[in-house]
Structure formats: structure tokens, C-alpha cells
Design a protein around this motif. Structure first.
Motif, PDB file in Angstrom:
ATOM      1  N   VAL A   3       3.311   2.810  -7.576  1.00 58.82           N
ATOM      2  CA  VAL A   3       2.388   3.012  -6.571  1.00 58.82           C
ATOM      3  C   VAL A   3       1.956   4.534  -6.497  1.00 58.82           C
ATOM      4  CG1 VAL A   3       2.103   3.304  -4.182  1.00 58.82           C
ATOM      5  CG2 VAL A   3       3.346   1.496  -5.079  1.00 58.82           C
ATOM      6  N   LYS A   4       0.662   4.809  -6.857  1.00 58.23           N
ATOM      7  CA  LYS A   4       0.201   6.336  -6.826  1.00 58.23           C
ATOM      8  C   LYS A   4      -0.269   6.882  -5.379  1.00 58.23           C
ATOM      9  CE  LYS A   4      -0.783   5.427 -11.330  1.00 58.23           C
ATOM     10  NZ  LYS A   4      -1.203   6.348 -12.646  1.00 58.23           N
ATOM     11  N   THR A   5       0.143   7.755  -4.855  1.00 57.45           N
ATOM     12  CA  THR A   5      -0.301   8.718  -3.825  1.00 57.45           C
ATOM     13  C   THR A   5      -1.252   9.666  -4.107  1.00 57.45           C
ATOM     14  OG1 THR A   5       1.589  10.098  -3.527  1.00 57.45           O
ATOM     15  CG2 THR A   5       1.859   8.044  -2.655  1.00 57.45           C
ATOM     16  N   ASP A  23      12.211   8.024  -2.212  1.00 61.82           N
ATOM     17  CA  ASP A  23      10.737   8.182  -2.231  1.00 61.82           C
ATOM     18  C   ASP A  23       9.899   8.129  -1.214  1.00 61.82           C
ATOM     19  OD1 ASP A  23      11.222   8.905  -5.055  1.00 61.82           O
ATOM     20  OD2 ASP A  23      10.827   6.892  -5.758  1.00 61.82           O
ATOM     21  N   TRP A  24      10.132   7.363   0.045  1.00 62.19           N
ATOM     22  CA  TRP A  24       9.586   6.764   1.141  1.00 62.19           C
ATOM     23  C   TRP A  24       9.188   8.186   1.945  1.00 62.19           C
ATOM     24  CZ3 TRP A  24       9.700   7.022   6.262  1.00 62.19           C
ATOM     25  CH2 TRP A  24       8.721   6.230   6.854  1.00 62.19           C
ATOM     26  N   ASN A  25       7.852   7.941   2.499  1.00 59.35           N
ATOM     27  CA  ASN A  25       7.315   8.794   3.632  1.00 59.35           C
ATOM     28  C   ASN A  25       6.275   8.157   4.352  1.00 59.35           C
ATOM     29  OD1 ASN A  25       5.267   9.622   2.249  1.00 59.35           O
ATOM     30  ND2 ASN A  25       6.311  11.289   0.996  1.00 59.35           N
ATOM     31  N   ARG A  26       5.584   8.841   5.290  1.00 58.48           N
ATOM     32  CA  ARG A  26       4.751   7.959   5.984  1.00 58.48           C
ATOM     33  C   ARG A  26       3.334   7.904   4.886  1.00 58.48           C
ATOM     34  NH1 ARG A  26       3.974   7.316  11.655  1.00 58.48           N
ATOM     35  NH2 ARG A  26       5.920   7.195  12.426  1.00 58.48           N
ATOM     36  N   GLU A  27       3.220   8.627   3.957  1.00 61.07           N
ATOM     37  CA  GLU A  27       2.094   8.575   3.263  1.00 61.07           C
ATOM     38  C   GLU A  27       2.449   7.342   2.255  1.00 61.07           C
ATOM     39  OE1 GLU A  27      -0.184  10.932  -0.315  1.00 61.07           O
ATOM     40  OE2 GLU A  27       1.448  11.803   0.506  1.00 61.07           O
ATOM     41  N   VAL A  28       3.643   7.474   1.740  1.00 61.27           N
ATOM     42  CA  VAL A  28       3.885   6.250   0.733  1.00 61.27           C
ATOM     43  C   VAL A  28       3.908   4.888   1.429  1.00 61.27           C
ATOM     44  CG1 VAL A  28       5.776   5.258  -0.402  1.00 61.27           C
ATOM     45  CG2 VAL A  28       5.445   7.608  -0.597  1.00 61.27           C
ATOM     46  N   ALA A  29       4.112   4.816   2.827  1.00 61.30           N
ATOM     47  CA  ALA A  29       4.079   3.614   3.494  1.00 61.30           C
ATOM     48  C   ALA A  29       2.640   3.041   3.722  1.00 61.30           C
ATOM     49  CB  ALA A  29       4.789   3.672   4.974  1.00 61.30           C
ATOM     50  N   GLN A  30       1.796   4.187   3.769  1.00 57.96           N
ATOM     51  CA  GLN A  30       0.399   3.939   4.211  1.00 57.96           C
ATOM     52  C   GLN A  30      -0.296   3.365   2.851  1.00 57.96           C
ATOM     53  OE1 GLN A  30      -0.797   7.650   5.736  1.00 57.96           O
ATOM     54  NE2 GLN A  30      -0.757   6.733   7.836  1.00 57.96           N
ATOM     55  N   VAL A  31       0.133   3.986   1.786  1.00 61.61           N
ATOM     56  CA  VAL A  31      -0.513   3.557   0.324  1.00 61.61           C
ATOM     57  C   VAL A  31       0.393   2.065   0.466  1.00 61.61           C
ATOM     58  CG1 VAL A  31      -0.252   3.723  -2.072  1.00 61.61           C
ATOM     59  CG2 VAL A  31      -0.599   5.903  -0.414  1.00 61.61           C
ATOM     60  N   LEU A  32       1.439   1.723   0.427  1.00 59.35           N
ATOM     61  CA  LEU A  32       1.957   0.539   0.096  1.00 59.35           C
ATOM     62  C   LEU A  32       1.266  -0.479   1.179  1.00 59.35           C
ATOM     63  CD1 LEU A  32       5.822   1.079   0.091  1.00 59.35           C
ATOM     64  CD2 LEU A  32       4.318   0.403  -1.909  1.00 59.35           C
TER      65      LEU A  32
END
Length: 109
Positions: A3-5, A23-32
Motif C-alpha cells: 500500500v502506498k501513502t 506501520d499503522w497510523n490514520r493516514e495508512v487507515a485512510q489509504v486502506l
């Protein structure tokens, strides 16, 4: 899989769940979530945080009944499975766990 942020590339398993929770943060959650066609709302974030708290306490993703019970206690006594399916039509526990940076639930297909 990856997954690319905006700033980094994160490894996921074959189901799109993070291979490393750190690796999780809110930006990663939004991308997922965006990859799954979902825009996260405040209700999604409440569900994600609850799933993370249950996982941290038990070491496992919650089954639907336990999740509903805790959401009723924490947020609203009227929460039911229909509420969760409105947030995640294709599987509330699986997708909330995925967007929370957790492994695929054992009890989900």
C-alpha cells in the motif's frame, strides 16, 4: 502486496491487512479504506478504535456479538449489526480490523 501513502510504501498480506501493525497510523487507515472504496467517517473511527482496544486487551479481533456489546456500552445502546453493516457492507469486523492495522480475523472467511 503493498500500500502506498504519500510518504511511504507499506507491506500487506494477500488480504490487504498490514503485515506489521507498527506501520499503522490514520493516514495508512485512510489509504486502506480508500482502496476498499470507503471514506472513513467519525463513526468508522469509533469502530476502528474499539476494534483496536479489543485486540490490545485480548490479542484477537472481536467476534461480531462482542463488538456490538462493547459498542452499545461505550457509544449507544441502540447499535446493532445493521449499524455496522451500514459502515462496512462487505464485512464489518473484517474491514474494521483491516483499517485498524490488525490481522485478518480468524473467524472471517
Amino acid at each position: 502486496m503493498e500500500v502506498k501513502t504519500a510518504n511511504l510504501t507499506i507491506k500487506t498480506d494477500a488480504h490487504g491487512h498490514l503485515t506489521d501493525r507498527s506501520d499503522w497510523n490514520r493516514e495508512v487507515a485512510q489509504v486502506l479504506a480508500a482502496n476498499d472504496g470507503i471514506e472513513l467517517t467519525p463513526q468508522h473511527w469509533q469502530l476502528i478504535e474499539t476494534v483496536q482496544n479489543i485486540y490490545d486487551a485480548t490479542g484477537d479481533t472481536p467476534p461480531m456479538r462482542l463488538l456490538i456489546k462493547l459498542l452499545r456500552q461505550k457509544l449507544d445502546p441502540e447499535i446493532d449489526s445493521r449499524y455496522l453493516y451500514r459502515l462496512y457492507p462487505d464485512g464489518p469486523v473484517r474491514f474494521a480490523s483491516k483499517h485498524a492495522g490488525l490481522p485478518k480475523p480468524k473467524h472471517c472467511m
